[in-house]
Design a protein around this motif. Structure first.
Motif, PDB file in Angstrom:
ATOM      1  N   LEU A 164       0.769  -1.390   0.024  1.00 21.78           N
ATOM      2  CA  LEU A 164      -0.075  -0.045   0.077  1.00 21.78           C
ATOM      3  C   LEU A 164       1.016   1.204  -0.094  1.00 21.78           C
ATOM      4  CD1 LEU A 164      -2.969   1.386   0.586  1.00 21.78           C
ATOM      5  CD2 LEU A 164      -2.107   1.359   2.959  1.00 21.78           C
ATOM      6  N   VAL A 165       1.789   1.213   1.178  1.00 24.11           N
ATOM      7  CA  VAL A 165       2.767   2.383   0.921  1.00 24.11           C
ATOM      8  C   VAL A 165       3.482   2.598  -0.299  1.00 24.11           C
ATOM      9  CG1 VAL A 165       4.976   3.345   2.217  1.00 24.11           C
ATOM     10  CG2 VAL A 165       3.031   2.440   3.336  1.00 24.11           C
ATOM     11  N   ALA A 166       3.859   1.526  -0.830  1.00 24.33           N
ATOM     12  CA  ALA A 166       4.611   1.724  -2.210  1.00 24.33           C
ATOM     13  C   ALA A 166       3.894   2.224  -3.325  1.00 24.33           C
ATOM     14  CB  ALA A 166       5.423   0.421  -2.512  1.00 24.33           C
ATOM     15  N   ALA A 167       2.611   1.889  -3.326  1.00 30.03           N
ATOM     16  CA  ALA A 167       1.639   2.172  -4.344  1.00 30.03           C
ATOM     17  C   ALA A 167       1.174   3.432  -4.155  1.00 30.03           C
ATOM     18  CB  ALA A 167       0.290   1.475  -4.391  1.00 30.03           C
ATOM     19  N   ARG A 168       1.103   3.938  -2.786  1.00 32.21           N
ATOM     20  CA  ARG A 168       0.604   5.473  -2.618  1.00 32.21           C
ATOM     21  C   ARG A 168       1.586   6.208  -3.038  1.00 32.21           C
ATOM     22  NH1 ARG A 168       0.608   5.882   3.189  1.00 32.21           N
ATOM     23  NH2 ARG A 168      -1.314   4.803   3.202  1.00 32.21           N
ATOM     24  N   HIS A 169       3.021   5.978  -3.038  1.00 30.30           N
ATOM     25  CA  HIS A 169       4.075   6.974  -3.659  1.00 30.30           C
ATOM     26  C   HIS A 169       4.398   6.683  -5.170  1.00 30.30           C
ATOM     27  CE1 HIS A 169       4.879   8.846   0.112  1.00 30.30           C
ATOM     28  NE2 HIS A 169       4.585   7.700   0.871  1.00 30.30           N
ATOM     29  N   GLY A 170       3.484   5.908  -5.687  1.00 30.99           N
ATOM     30  CA  GLY A 170       3.603   5.708  -7.323  1.00 30.99           C
ATOM     31  C   GLY A 170       5.044   4.605  -7.482  1.00 30.99           C
ATOM     32  N   ILE A 171       5.507   3.900  -6.518  1.00 31.62           N
ATOM     33  CA  ILE A 171       6.554   3.050  -6.733  1.00 31.62           C
ATOM     34  C   ILE A 171       6.320   1.519  -6.944  1.00 31.62           C
ATOM     35  CG2 ILE A 171       8.575   1.938  -5.278  1.00 31.62           C
ATOM     36  CD1 ILE A 171       8.596   4.660  -3.818  1.00 31.62           C
ATOM     37  N   PRO A 172       6.771   0.992  -8.094  1.00 36.70           N
ATOM     38  CA  PRO A 172       6.202  -0.336  -8.344  1.00 36.70           C
ATOM     39  C   PRO A 172       6.641  -1.422  -7.293  1.00 36.70           C
ATOM     40  CG  PRO A 172       7.937   0.404 -10.078  1.00 36.70           C
ATOM     41  CD  PRO A 172       7.515   1.468  -8.951  1.00 36.70           C
ATOM     42  N   VAL A 173       5.884  -2.401  -6.999  1.00 35.38           N
ATOM     43  CA  VAL A 173       6.106  -3.340  -6.092  1.00 35.38           C
ATOM     44  C   VAL A 173       6.214  -4.540  -6.948  1.00 35.38           C
ATOM     45  CG1 VAL A 173       4.791  -4.709  -4.276  1.00 35.38           C
ATOM     46  CG2 VAL A 173       4.531  -2.563  -4.432  1.00 35.38           C
ATOM     47  N   GLN A 174       7.318  -5.442  -6.466  1.00 34.37           N
ATOM     48  CA  GLN A 174       7.392  -7.048  -7.031  1.00 34.37           C
ATOM     49  C   GLN A 174       7.670  -7.725  -5.830  1.00 34.37           C
ATOM     50  OE1 GLN A 174       8.353  -6.917 -10.582  1.00 34.37           O
ATOM     51  NE2 GLN A 174       7.667  -8.902 -10.246  1.00 34.37           N
ATOM     52  N   LEU A 175       6.827  -9.109  -5.921  1.00 34.07           N
ATOM     53  CA  LEU A 175       6.828 -10.061  -5.052  1.00 34.07           C
ATOM     54  C   LEU A 175       7.939 -11.212  -5.436  1.00 34.07           C
ATOM     55  CD1 LEU A 175       3.139 -10.510  -4.236  1.00 34.07           C
ATOM     56  CD2 LEU A 175       4.573  -8.827  -2.887  1.00 34.07           C
ATOM     57  N   HIS A 176       8.769 -11.630  -4.428  1.00 30.44           N
ATOM     58  CA  HIS A 176       9.593 -12.796  -4.489  1.00 30.44           C
ATOM     59  C   HIS A 176       9.390 -13.651  -3.488  1.00 30.44           C
ATOM     60  CE1 HIS A 176      11.898 -10.412  -7.447  1.00 30.44           C
ATOM     61  NE2 HIS A 176      11.743  -9.349  -6.566  1.00 30.44           N
ATOM     62  N   THR A 177       9.556 -15.161  -3.894  1.00 28.41           N
ATOM     63  CA  THR A 177       9.235 -16.153  -2.914  1.00 28.41           C
ATOM     64  C   THR A 177      10.594 -16.252  -2.057  1.00 28.41           C
ATOM     65  OG1 THR A 177      10.144 -17.841  -4.221  1.00 28.41           O
ATOM     66  CG2 THR A 177       7.730 -17.285  -4.481  1.00 28.41           C
ATOM     67  N   PRO A 178      10.279 -16.914  -0.881  1.00 25.79           N
ATOM     68  CA  PRO A 178      11.727 -17.064   0.153  1.00 25.79           C
ATOM     69  C   PRO A 178      12.585 -17.987  -0.710  1.00 25.79           C
ATOM     70  CG  PRO A 178       9.790 -17.531   1.236  1.00 25.79           C
ATOM     71  CD  PRO A 178       9.213 -17.031  -0.013  1.00 25.79           C
ATOM     72  N   SER A 179      12.119 -18.920  -1.678  1.00 21.75           N
ATOM     73  CA  SER A 179      13.259 -19.906  -2.232  1.00 21.75           C
ATOM     74  C   SER A 179      13.740 -18.763  -3.379  1.00 21.75           C
ATOM     75  CB  SER A 179      12.636 -20.989  -2.757  1.00 21.75           C
ATOM     76  OG  SER A 179      11.389 -20.952  -3.306  1.00 21.75           O
ATOM     77  N   GLU A 180      13.123 -18.187  -4.292  1.00 21.16           N
ATOM     78  CA  GLU A 180      13.457 -17.416  -5.125  1.00 21.16           C
ATOM     79  C   GLU A 180      14.638 -16.686  -4.729  1.00 21.16           C
ATOM     80  OE1 GLU A 180       9.845 -16.772  -8.009  1.00 21.16           O
ATOM     81  OE2 GLU A 180      10.150 -15.285  -6.542  1.00 21.16           O
ATOM     82  N   VAL A 181      14.498 -16.141  -3.230  1.00 19.48           N
ATOM     83  CA  VAL A 181      15.524 -15.113  -2.682  1.00 19.48           C
ATOM     84  C   VAL A 181      16.714 -15.808  -2.424  1.00 19.48           C
ATOM     85  CG1 VAL A 181      16.114 -13.625  -0.655  1.00 19.48           C
ATOM     86  CG2 VAL A 181      13.616 -13.404  -1.861  1.00 19.48           C
ATOM     87  N   LYS A 182      16.570 -16.858  -1.722  1.00 22.12           N
ATOM     88  CA  LYS A 182      17.486 -17.956  -1.262  1.00 22.12           C
ATOM     89  C   LYS A 182      18.560 -18.397  -2.503  1.00 22.12           C
ATOM     90  CE  LYS A 182      15.172 -19.570   2.730  1.00 22.12           C
ATOM     91  NZ  LYS A 182      14.429 -20.825   3.059  1.00 22.12           N
ATOM     92  N   ALA A 183      17.867 -18.688  -3.673  1.00 25.86           N
ATOM     93  CA  ALA A 183      18.388 -19.365  -4.816  1.00 25.86           C
ATOM     94  C   ALA A 183      19.286 -18.159  -5.483  1.00 25.86           C
ATOM     95  CB  ALA A 183      17.413 -19.763  -5.867  1.00 25.86           C
ATOM     96  N   ALA A 184      18.741 -16.764  -5.374  1.00 28.49           N
ATOM     97  CA  ALA A 184      19.513 -15.444  -6.095  1.00 28.49           C
ATOM     98  C   ALA A 184      20.784 -15.375  -5.209  1.00 28.49           C
ATOM     99  CB  ALA A 184      18.514 -14.486  -5.929  1.00 28.49           C
ATOM    100  N   VAL A 185      20.697 -15.511  -3.864  1.00 29.66           N
ATOM    101  CA  VAL A 185      22.021 -14.952  -3.157  1.00 29.66           C
ATOM    102  C   VAL A 185      22.869 -16.061  -2.777  1.00 29.66           C
ATOM    103  CG1 VAL A 185      20.804 -12.812  -2.197  1.00 29.66           C
ATOM    104  CG2 VAL A 185      20.908 -14.872  -0.613  1.00 29.66           C
ATOM    105  N   THR A 186      22.293 -17.343  -2.761  1.00 32.26           N
ATOM    106  CA  THR A 186      23.351 -18.309  -2.354  1.00 32.26           C
ATOM    107  C   THR A 186      23.273 -19.521  -3.427  1.00 32.26           C
ATOM    108  OG1 THR A 186      21.527 -20.001  -1.677  1.00 32.26           O
ATOM    109  CG2 THR A 186      22.366 -18.311   0.002  1.00 32.26           C
ATOM    110  N   GLY A 187      22.449 -19.460  -4.442  1.00 33.52           N
ATOM    111  CA  GLY A 187      22.423 -20.532  -5.483  1.00 33.52           C
ATOM    112  C   GLY A 187      21.684 -21.718  -5.080  1.00 33.52           C
ATOM    113  N   SER A 188      21.259 -21.683  -4.012  1.00 33.01           N
ATOM    114  CA  SER A 188      20.302 -22.741  -3.404  1.00 33.01           C
ATOM    115  C   SER A 188      19.091 -22.201  -2.934  1.00 33.01           C
ATOM    116  CB  SER A 188      21.018 -23.833  -2.470  1.00 33.01           C
ATOM    117  OG  SER A 188      20.050 -24.485  -1.876  1.00 33.01           O
TER     118      SER A 188
END
Lengths: 176, 176
Positions: free
Chosen positions: A94-118
């Motif tokens: 909500l706060v992001a949308a109010r300021h016109g800032i795009p929001v993106q959701l990432h799943t916990p496993s996407e985050v883990k895979a991105a920074v650790t490879g697993s």
């Protein structure tokens, strides 16, 4: 390629991790800010949501991120706390949308895979990689703060991959 | 006894029922306003939350309820839509808290029991009782609007029961 400033939000009512990272793929990333928004568990739920909203709004106004990356909440695990987590993530969006800032959701496993490879990495491993990638002296504490930074890093890297893919598809189309 | 103006909110992203009832126990209740806030399902989630917030804020400012009664969301049923419902209920609570209006949650079975006498009543039964209790010509449509009015009625009646109990306890203590 323009540098991207991303606010990562690890949503929660008791502790909401917030981390801002700036950079782009192929270059060292920079830590801009990191912290945790806490609301007292004995406070009325509506007032906790209001406090969280004010704190996140203040951060967005002060730091002006290009994107807000929020952890995608699933309802299957941790049923007792998931409603509060869902509501906290809603406030962040909500706060992001109010300021016109795009929001993106990432799943916990996407985050883990991105920074650790697993996608199955544990919290310590995520914190260790965040520490290394941002060239910090020590892992950010608490874990929610490290997770928020991991979200922001994930967003910068995944976004770039998606952009490269889109560019490749466009180039392939143009070559035909 | 002062009359209470209650805004009932049946939270949802696609349809959020809102109903305002005024009155107190032992007297006929009055319908003040009823409606449904809709947000398009193809819109970005963050923007849907923002639209809902603005619509609810406008209603609160215009109608100045004494209390906001929100349906308590459970995570066990309807897993696919529960996250959106939880986020919508969080937005309703946030808006109330921002205006300094107390928020009370009621479970679906508490609401059904309050207006029909049975916690297992179906939607048609709830709508029929809401129609009768508010002396309407026809049941409010859609069901979300009727549910929001039922929440408001439930709040007025449950609150009164709780106040009577508190008064009885206080009186018993004073008599000792």
């Amino acid at each position: 390629m323009r540098s991207l400033r991303v606010l990562g939000v690890d949503p929660g009512l008791t502790r909401c991790g917030v981390g801002i990272v700036e950079g782009f793929v192929g270059r060292p990333l920079d830590l801009v800010d990191v912290g945790v928004v806490r609301t007292p568990s004995d406070l009325d739920l509506a007032k906790r949501l209001l406090r969280l909203e004010r704190a996140l709004d203040e951060i967005v106004v002060r730091q002006r991120p290009d994107v807000v990356a929020v952890e995608r909440v699933f309802s299957q695990h941790n049923v007792r706390t998931v409603m509060g987590t869902a509501q906290a993530s809603g406030i962040a969006m909500l706060v992001a949308a109010r300021h016109g800032i795009p929001v993106q959701l990432h799943t916990p496993s996407e985050v883990k895979a991105a920074v650790t490879g697993s996608g199955r990495a544990d919290k310590a491993q995520v914190a260790a990689m965040v520490t290394r990638l941002l060239r910090l002296d020590a892992p950010p504490k608490p874990a929610d703060a490290a997770d928020a930074l991991a979200l922001a890093i994930c967003h910068i890297w995944r976004g770039a991959a998606q952009n490269r893919l889109a560019a490749a598809v466009a180039a392939a189309g143009a070559a035909r």
